[in-house]
Design a protein around this motif. Structure first.
Motif, PDB file in Angstrom:
ATOM      1  N   GLU A 130       5.236  16.338   1.020  1.00  0.00           N
ATOM      2  CA  GLU A 130       4.209  15.846   0.092  1.00  0.00           C
ATOM      3  C   GLU A 130       3.866  17.060  -0.763  1.00  0.00           C
ATOM      4  O   GLU A 130       3.516  18.112  -0.220  1.00  0.00           O
ATOM      5  N   ASN A 155      -2.059  16.806   0.342  1.00  0.00           N
ATOM      6  CA  ASN A 155      -3.421  16.287   0.485  1.00  0.00           C
ATOM      7  C   ASN A 155      -3.986  16.801   1.809  1.00  0.00           C
ATOM      8  O   ASN A 155      -3.428  16.471   2.852  1.00  0.00           O
ATOM      9  N   SER A 179       1.548   6.315  -3.402  1.00  0.00           N
ATOM     10  CA  SER A 179       0.423   5.403  -3.256  1.00  0.00           C
ATOM     11  C   SER A 179       0.036   5.070  -4.688  1.00  0.00           C
ATOM     12  O   SER A 179      -0.563   5.904  -5.389  1.00  0.00           O
ATOM     13  N   SER A 223       0.858  -1.199   0.000  1.00  0.00           N
ATOM     14  CA  SER A 223       0.000   0.000   0.000  1.00  0.00           C
ATOM     15  C   SER A 223       0.886   1.238   0.000  1.00  0.00           C
ATOM     16  O   SER A 223       2.109   1.139   0.228  1.00  0.00           O
ATOM     17  N   GLY A 224       0.261   2.383  -0.196  1.00  0.00           N
ATOM     18  CA  GLY A 224       1.009   3.641  -0.098  1.00  0.00           C
ATOM     19  C   GLY A 224       1.568   3.809   1.305  1.00  0.00           C
ATOM     20  O   GLY A 224       2.699   4.268   1.484  1.00  0.00           O
ATOM     21  N   MET A 225       0.770   3.449   2.312  1.00  0.00           N
ATOM     22  CA  MET A 225       1.244   3.588   3.694  1.00  0.00           C
ATOM     23  C   MET A 225       2.419   2.651   3.981  1.00  0.00           C
ATOM     24  O   MET A 225       3.305   2.990   4.771  1.00  0.00           O
ATOM     25  N   THR A 270      -2.091   3.048  -5.447  1.00  0.00           N
ATOM     26  CA  THR A 270      -3.535   2.833  -5.365  1.00  0.00           C
ATOM     27  C   THR A 270      -4.266   3.896  -6.189  1.00  0.00           C
ATOM     28  O   THR A 270      -5.396   3.680  -6.623  1.00  0.00           O
ATOM     29  N   LYS A 271      -3.602   5.036  -6.388  1.00  0.00           N
ATOM     30  CA  LYS A 271      -4.242   6.196  -7.022  1.00  0.00           C
ATOM     31  C   LYS A 271      -3.966   6.207  -8.536  1.00  0.00           C
ATOM     32  O   LYS A 271      -4.367   5.295  -9.206  1.00  0.00           O
ATOM     33  N   LEU A 312      -8.866   8.423  -4.371  1.00  0.00           N
ATOM     34  CA  LEU A 312      -8.706   9.453  -5.412  1.00  0.00           C
ATOM     35  C   LEU A 312      -7.958   8.845  -6.591  1.00  0.00           C
ATOM     36  O   LEU A 312      -7.405   7.750  -6.477  1.00  0.00           O
ATOM     37  N   THR A 321       2.411  11.123  -4.954  1.00  0.00           N
ATOM     38  CA  THR A 321       1.144  10.469  -5.310  1.00  0.00           C
ATOM     39  C   THR A 321       0.232  11.342  -6.162  1.00  0.00           C
ATOM     40  O   THR A 321      -0.337  10.874  -7.158  1.00  0.00           O
ATOM     41  N   ILE A 351       5.368   4.516   2.590  1.00  0.00           N
ATOM     42  CA  ILE A 351       5.739   5.679   3.405  1.00  0.00           C
ATOM     43  C   ILE A 351       6.426   5.230   4.699  1.00  0.00           C
ATOM     44  O   ILE A 351       7.486   5.741   5.074  1.00  0.00           O
ATOM     45  N   TYR A 360      -0.915  13.731   4.206  1.00  0.00           N
ATOM     46  CA  TYR A 360      -2.003  12.750   4.226  1.00  0.00           C
ATOM     47  C   TYR A 360      -2.233  12.259   5.669  1.00  0.00           C
ATOM     48  O   TYR A 360      -1.273  12.031   6.414  1.00  0.00           O
ATOM     49  N   ASP A 409       6.513  12.529  -1.290  1.00  0.00           N
ATOM     50  CA  ASP A 409       5.319  11.775  -1.693  1.00  0.00           C
ATOM     51  C   ASP A 409       4.818  12.394  -2.995  1.00  0.00           C
ATOM     52  O   ASP A 409       4.354  13.534  -3.019  1.00  0.00           O
ATOM     53  N   LEU A 430      -4.595  -1.950  -3.979  1.00  0.00           N
ATOM     54  CA  LEU A 430      -3.845  -1.144  -3.007  1.00  0.00           C
ATOM     55  C   LEU A 430      -2.369  -1.456  -3.224  1.00  0.00           C
ATOM     56  O   LEU A 430      -1.986  -2.637  -3.230  1.00  0.00           O
TER      57      LEU A 430
HETATM   58  N1  PLP Z   1      -0.119   9.474   0.137  1.00  0.00           N
HETATM   59  C1  PLP Z   1      -1.158  10.228  -0.259  1.00  0.00           C
HETATM   60  C2  PLP Z   1      -0.896  11.615  -0.786  1.00  0.00           C
HETATM   61  C3  PLP Z   1      -2.470   9.735  -0.194  1.00  0.00           C
HETATM   62  O1  PLP Z   1      -3.478  10.508  -0.598  1.00  0.00           O
HETATM   63  C4  PLP Z   1      -2.674   8.428   0.311  1.00  0.00           C
HETATM   64  C5  PLP Z   1      -4.029   7.874   0.422  1.00  0.00           C
HETATM   65  O2  PLP Z   1      -5.024   8.510   0.156  1.00  0.00           O
HETATM   66  C6  PLP Z   1      -1.570   7.678   0.742  1.00  0.00           C
HETATM   67  C7  PLP Z   1      -0.310   8.228   0.627  1.00  0.00           C
HETATM   68  C8  PLP Z   1      -1.740   6.303   1.310  1.00  0.00           C
HETATM   69  O3  PLP Z   1      -1.990   5.384   0.289  1.00  0.00           O
HETATM   70  P1  PLP Z   1      -2.655   3.949   0.495  1.00  0.00           P
HETATM   71  O4  PLP Z   1      -4.096   4.172   0.783  1.00  0.00           O
HETATM   72  O5  PLP Z   1      -2.378   3.262  -0.788  1.00  0.00           O
HETATM   73  O6  PLP Z   1      -1.972   3.306   1.650  1.00  0.00           O
END
Ligand code: PLP
Length: 407
Positions: free
Chosen positions: A162, A166, A213, A93-95, A215-216, A345, A193, A98, A119, A191, A225
């Motif tokens: 970032e 966000n 992330s 995942s993005g998290m 995922t976006k 998003l 994303t 990170i 975020y 970041d 994810l």
């Molecule tokens: N970084 C940004 C800018 C995000 O908007 C998000 C999630 O919305 C994330 C990281 C985390 O991503 P993930 O939901 O894939 O863990």
């Protein structure tokens, strides 16, 4: 004869061509163009010596699914190429990306400087979990280089930003922050994303690490994810073994395949997201019931000139405040008929959400207000539908707010 693979290495392709062809070749056995999915966890070795060699240098092959798989490795090479990094790590995942990027540089007793509007998940990790491991954090307004400079302490070991942020779409000067980090020998983690590699290449202008992330926009279909960390090979190798592998944060083969499929249209999608978002931001800004619009493509955005210099497009996310505040904001999103209320998003569908009670709910109210996330703020992820239909939807919802029947 020049092999297609060699030819690909020598071509000076533009981003849209690279997205399709970079680091991706037909299967040598079957000639299949689309990537094969290799779900195997275990791999056989001809002898004990080869097995030991692969374990000591993961780059020489795949030995166990938790440290990567052949489908993921194709995707990692593609992402590294698109971001202009030596290597990439694909994770769950993005998290995961990170937390791995931060833990790759921070240990007990260390301090990290973080841009103030990040975020909500990043904020939550840094304020609730990282302190349990003795990691200290300061959130700073990184639009003010002096504030960033004065936040650096003797035990600071990384700077994390970032941009655009966000949900406030604050744009930070990666080049200037990168120069400051170099002077203090601190790695700069960005970041990326909201931009995707199509619109911004932080490694080219001073960042050491890029996180995503996926995922976006990278996957772009709201069905996977995933996250990426991109940077120097030795740093990525360490993160693969000691963080992704030991914490079990790997990305599986099927999801890697879905991203390899989704990414092929990233150039086209991002172009559409940007052009529609510009039209919609202009519509919102001119609407009498809208108090404020945050979109880097608007002249009224405080970092509009920097955004034009640093970014190839302004992205697909718009935040705005409706006249009135919280109650009107919630009524507006409830009145939308095309846009859906949702947390994510970068999807084909237009998604709308209320950061204070949804994505950024983990941030206490006073902190949130300091970060510019007011109770009435609404974030819109502009989808791939016709921009005029999205505008019509916003218009009918805004009109219903202040009409007699809407009260
Ligand atoms: N970084 C940004 C800018 C995000 O908007 C998000 C999630 O919305 C994330 C990281 C985390 O991503 P993930 O939901 O894939 O863990």
């Amino acid at each position: 004869m020049i092999e297609r693979a060699d030819l690909a290495m020598t071509k000076d392709w533009s981003m849209n061509t690279k997205i399709i062809h970079d680091n991706q070749f037909p299967d040598p056995e079957t000639r299949a163009i689309s990537q094969s999915v290799v779900p195997a966890v275990a791999y056989a070795f001809p002898d004990a010596e080869t097995a030991a060699e692969v374990v000591s240098d993961g780059a020489k092959g795949v030995y166990y699914g938790r440290y990567g798989n052949p489908t993921l490795h194709v995707l990692e090479r593609k992402i590294a190429g698109l971001e202009g990094g030596e290597a990439a790590l694909g994770v769950a995942s993005g998290m995961a990306a990170i937390s791995i990027a931060l833990l790759g540089f921070l240990k007990h007793g260390d301090h990290v400087v973080v841009t103030k509007d990040v975020y909500g998940g990043t904020y939550s990790f840094l304020t609730s979990l990282a302190p349990r491991f003795g990691i200290e954090v300061d959130f700073v307004d990184c639009t003010e280089i002096v504030s960033l400079l004065s936040a650096i302490k003797p035990n600071t070991r990384a700077v994390y930003i970032e941009t655009p942020s966000n949900p406030r779409l604050t744009v930070l000067d990666i080049k200037i922050i990168g120069e400051l980090c170099k002077t203090h020998q601190l790695p700069l983690i960005v970041d990326n994303t909201f931009m995707s590699p199509c619109l911004q290449k932080p490694l080219d202008i001073g960042a050491d690490i890029v996180v995503h992330s996926a995922t976006k926009y990278i996957n772009g279909h709201g069905d996977v994810l995933a996250g990426f960390v991109v940077g120097k090979k030795d740093v990525i190798d360490f993160m693969r073994k000691k963080l992704m592998g030991d914490l079990g944060q790997n990305l599986n083969a099927w999801e890697s395949f879905l991203i390899l499929r989704g990414i092929k249209t990233m150039g086209l999608r991002v172009e559409r997201h940007c052009s529609s978002a510009q039209k919609i931001a202009e519509f919102l800004e001119s609407h009498p019931f809208v108090e404020k619009v945050y979109y880097p493509g608007l002249k009224s955005h405080p970092q509009h000139e920097l955004a034009k210099r640093q970014m190839l497009g302004m992205g697909g996310i718009i935040s705005f405040e409706v006249k009135g505040g919280l109650v009107e904001g919630k009524r507006l999103i409830n009145a939308l008929q095309l846009a859906m209320i949702s947390f994510s998003l970068g999807d084909p569908e237009t998604l709308v959400q209320h950061p204070a009670s949804m994505t950024h709910a983990a941030i206490p109210k006073e902190e949130r207000l300091k970060f510019g996330i007011s109770d009435g703020l609404i974030r819109l992820s502009v989808g791939l539908e016709d921009a005029n239909d999205i505008i019509k939807d916003l218009d009918q919802a805004l009109s219903s707010l202040f009409s007699v029947s809407g009260r």
